[in-house]
Scaffold this motif. Structure first.
Motif, PDB file in Angstrom:
ATOM      1  N   ALA A   1       0.884  -1.084  -0.196  1.00 19.72           N
ATOM      2  CA  ALA A   1      -0.023  -0.136  -0.047  1.00 19.72           C
ATOM      3  C   ALA A   1       0.685   1.198  -0.039  1.00 19.72           C
ATOM      4  N   GLN A   2       1.816   1.477   0.783  1.00 18.65           N
ATOM      5  CA  GLN A   2       2.914   2.532   0.849  1.00 18.65           C
ATOM      6  C   GLN A   2       3.534   2.670  -0.606  1.00 18.65           C
ATOM      7  N   TRP A   3       4.084   1.650  -1.208  1.00 17.07           N
ATOM      8  CA  TRP A   3       4.521   1.650  -2.475  1.00 17.07           C
ATOM      9  C   TRP A   3       3.561   2.177  -3.502  1.00 17.07           C
ATOM     10  N   ARG A   4       2.300   1.760  -3.413  1.00 14.91           N
ATOM     11  CA  ARG A   4       1.701   2.551  -4.304  1.00 14.91           C
ATOM     12  C   ARG A   4       1.066   3.872  -4.039  1.00 14.91           C
ATOM     13  N   ARG A   5       1.094   3.944  -2.868  1.00 17.76           N
ATOM     14  CA  ARG A   5       0.801   5.750  -2.448  1.00 17.76           C
ATOM     15  C   ARG A   5       1.742   6.345  -3.005  1.00 17.76           C
ATOM     16  N   ASP A   6       3.039   5.915  -2.843  1.00 18.39           N
ATOM     17  CA  ASP A   6       4.402   6.744  -3.299  1.00 18.39           C
ATOM     18  C   ASP A   6       4.502   6.852  -4.813  1.00 18.39           C
ATOM     19  N   ARG A   7       4.098   5.733  -5.606  1.00 16.07           N
ATOM     20  CA  ARG A   7       4.039   5.747  -6.950  1.00 16.07           C
ATOM     21  C   ARG A   7       2.986   7.197  -7.492  1.00 16.07           C
ATOM     22  N   THR A   8       1.826   7.022  -6.519  1.00 12.74           N
ATOM     23  CA  THR A   8       0.847   8.053  -7.103  1.00 12.74           C
ATOM     24  C   THR A   8       1.206   9.690  -6.651  1.00 12.74           C
ATOM     25  N   ARG A   9       1.971   9.495  -5.538  1.00 14.48           N
ATOM     26  CA  ARG A   9       2.362  10.843  -5.138  1.00 14.48           C
ATOM     27  C   ARG A   9       3.496  11.469  -5.929  1.00 14.48           C
ATOM     28  N   GLU A  10       4.483  10.452  -6.473  1.00 15.58           N
ATOM     29  CA  GLU A  10       5.437  11.101  -7.333  1.00 15.58           C
ATOM     30  C   GLU A  10       5.043  11.369  -8.746  1.00 15.58           C
ATOM     31  N   SER A  11       3.893  10.667  -9.193  1.00 14.06           N
ATOM     32  CA  SER A  11       3.209  10.943 -10.426  1.00 14.06           C
ATOM     33  C   SER A  11       2.621  12.356 -10.250  1.00 14.06           C
ATOM     34  N   GLU A  12       2.020  12.592  -9.232  1.00  7.70           N
ATOM     35  CA  GLU A  12       1.416  13.933  -8.752  1.00  7.70           C
ATOM     36  C   GLU A  12       2.387  15.239  -8.764  1.00  7.70           C
ATOM     37  N   LEU A  13       3.514  14.942  -8.084  1.00  6.94           N
ATOM     38  CA  LEU A  13       4.626  15.824  -7.971  1.00  6.94           C
ATOM     39  C   LEU A  13       5.072  16.226  -9.446  1.00  6.94           C
ATOM     40  N   GLU A  14       5.429  15.064 -10.185  1.00  7.14           N
ATOM     41  CA  GLU A  14       5.844  15.285 -11.360  1.00  7.14           C
ATOM     42  C   GLU A  14       5.126  15.909 -12.322  1.00  7.14           C
ATOM     43  N   SER A  15       3.661  15.671 -12.272  1.00 10.53           N
ATOM     44  CA  SER A  15       2.927  16.505 -13.216  1.00 10.53           C
ATOM     45  C   SER A  15       2.631  17.781 -12.762  1.00 10.53           C
ATOM     46  N   LEU A  16       3.091  18.349 -11.763  1.00  7.21           N
ATOM     47  CA  LEU A  16       3.479  19.873 -11.194  1.00  7.21           C
ATOM     48  C   LEU A  16       4.780  20.339 -11.912  1.00  7.21           C
ATOM     49  N   GLY A  17       5.470  19.352 -12.305  1.00  7.34           N
ATOM     50  CA  GLY A  17       6.835  19.903 -13.011  1.00  7.34           C
ATOM     51  C   GLY A  17       7.992  19.786 -12.047  1.00  7.34           C
ATOM     52  N   TYR A  18       7.766  18.978 -10.925  1.00  2.82           N
ATOM     53  CA  TYR A  18       8.904  18.425 -10.223  1.00  2.82           C
ATOM     54  C   TYR A  18       9.543  17.413 -10.681  1.00  2.82           C
ATOM     55  N   HIS A  19      11.050  17.181 -10.290  1.00  3.72           N
ATOM     56  CA  HIS A  19      11.442  15.967 -10.920  1.00  3.72           C
ATOM     57  C   HIS A  19      11.700  15.135  -9.323  1.00  3.72           C
TER      58      HIS A  19
END
Length: 189
Positions: free
Chosen positions: A127-145
């Motif tokens: 569950a943590q791994w899945r949350r991390d992937r979504t969180r990372e995608s959200e951040l990258e959609s805002l222009g963050y690496h």
């Protein structure tokens, strides 16, 4: 039974811990209001036995009460000792509508870079791994690496700093990293 104060113990740890580890211990003292930076500085000044004081002095320059985990503190210390840009610590990131996206460990806003320390539970807890992937995608959609860092990365600070320097250069940083030879006193991993 004779015991020492947490402040004295922190100074004593300058004999056995490396700078990033001592920063982690100092950040913890600050975060939980067990000591202040000025109290730690005074304790270092009063130390009759000067052994360990150079490590203590270096660590004092890197302390930050906003740190929320020891490994995050070690990562921040390595970044700073390596001559990389100074990060903001534990920053809340919101989307343009004001919706909370994430609280990030280290943010380099000018370079749109986020560093996240990932403990093993980020890999082993599905569950943590899945949350991390979504969180990372959200951040990258805002222009963050987003760069994830593990304990293995902390064990080889020169390789980590070199990799991070390449990322910052890609985003316009013109600085030069410093070599961190001998920063680790003992093998990690």
């Amino acid at each position: 039974m004779a015991v020492t104060t947490p402040i004295r113990t922190w100074c004593d740890l300058g004999l056995v811990l490396d700078v990033p580890e001592l920063v982690a211990a100092g950040d913890w003292l600050l975060r939980w209001s067990i000591a202040s930076t000025s109290e730690l500085e005074r304790a270092a000044d009063r130390r009759a036995d000067r052994r360990g004081v150079p490590v203590v002095r270096e660590a004092l320059q890197l302390l930050d009460r906003r740190s929320e985990s020891p490994k995050e503190s070690e990562l921040r210390a390595i970044v700073r000792l390596g001559g990389l840009p100074v990060p903001d610590v534990n920053v809340d990131v919101f989307d343009p509508r004001g919706r909370f996206i994430a609280r990030v460990d280290l943010l380099f806003a000018e370079y749109r870079e986020v560093l996240e320390y990932q403990g093993d539970h980020h890999r082993t807890d599905r569950a943590q791994w899945r949350r991390d992937r979504t969180r990372e995608s959200e951040l990258e959609s805002l222009g963050y690496h987003v760069t994830e860092v593990t304990d293995g990365d902390l064990a080889d600070p020169n390789a980590l700093v070199a990799r991070l320097a390449r990322l910052f250069r890609r985003a316009g940083w013109t600085g030069s990293p410093r070599a961190l030879d001998g920063i680790r006193r003992r093998p990690h991993g």
